[in-house]
Design a protein around this motif. Structure first.
Motif, short mmCIF file in Angstrom:
data_model
loop_
_atom_site.label_atom_id
_atom_site.label_comp_id
_atom_site.label_asym_id
_atom_site.label_seq_id
_atom_site.Cartn_x
_atom_site.Cartn_y
_atom_site.Cartn_z
N ASP A 104 38.60 53.30 43.41
CA ASP A 104 38.10 54.68 43.47
C ASP A 104 39.32 55.59 43.61
N LEU A 105 39.78 56.12 42.50
CA LEU A 105 40.99 56.92 42.47
C LEU A 105 40.66 58.36 42.13
N TYR A 106 41.33 59.28 42.79
CA TYR A 106 41.07 60.71 42.59
C TYR A 106 42.38 61.46 42.33
N PHE A 107 43.26 60.90 41.52
CA PHE A 107 44.57 61.48 41.26
C PHE A 107 44.54 62.31 39.98
N ALA A 108 45.31 63.39 39.96
CA ALA A 108 45.49 64.20 38.76
C ALA A 108 46.92 64.71 38.75
N HIS A 109 47.52 64.80 37.57
CA HIS A 109 48.87 65.34 37.43
C HIS A 109 48.80 66.85 37.51
N LEU A 110 49.55 67.44 38.43
CA LEU A 110 49.56 68.88 38.60
C LEU A 110 50.65 69.51 37.73
#
Length: 144
Positions: free
Chosen positions: A38-44
């Motif tokens: 369960d990953l919630y990463f995004a490139h900013l």
């Protein structure tokens, strides 16, 4: 969507804890060692990432689809980078909101998540076979 949303309508800003690439790699490794996908990463931007797991907005609950009905857009607001979830087409009330999870990393040419692969079951005719995969690669596979 709780109500009808027009094409190009803003669904939510994707928010979270800001991380550098080293912290992202550490958290990703720790999660995967624990069997947590369960990953919630995004490139900013500029080597910075968002982890929306604990401090994120409702945008973190949008599910993956290789051909989703929404997309992540990167905006600059008052000089600060922002990530916004936007409808690709008109959405009906009650319709599940989906987007390609790899899109925020691919837009920036980032390869941080390159080694992470999870099988995709989205059912789209253009499914890449894995979450966040490039749709173009799935088209090439079918031509063979």
């Amino acid at each position: 969507a709780a109500e009808a949303i027009p094409a190009d309508g803003i669904l939510a800003e994707y928010t979270g804890e800001v991380l550098d690439a080293d912290e992202l790699a550490s958290r990703l490794e720790s999660k995967l060692q624990d069997g947590n996908t369960d990953l919630y990463f995004a490139h900013l931007s500029n080597g910075l990432f968002l982890d929306a797991e604990q401090y994120g907005s409702v945008a973190r609950f949008a599910n993956h689809c290789c051909d989703g009905n929404a997309m992540m857009q990167k905006w600059i607001v008052l000089g600060e980078p922002r990530i916004v979830l936007v409808a690709k087409r008109a959405l009906s009330p009650g319709e599940e909101i989906t987007y390609n999870y790899g899109s925020t990393f691919k837009q920036a040419g980032d390869t941080t998540m390159k080694g992470f692969k999870m099988e995709c079951h989205c059912g789209s005719p253009i499914c890449s076979g894995f979450v966040g995969g490039t749709v173009e690669s799935s088209k090439k596979k079918r031509k063979r």
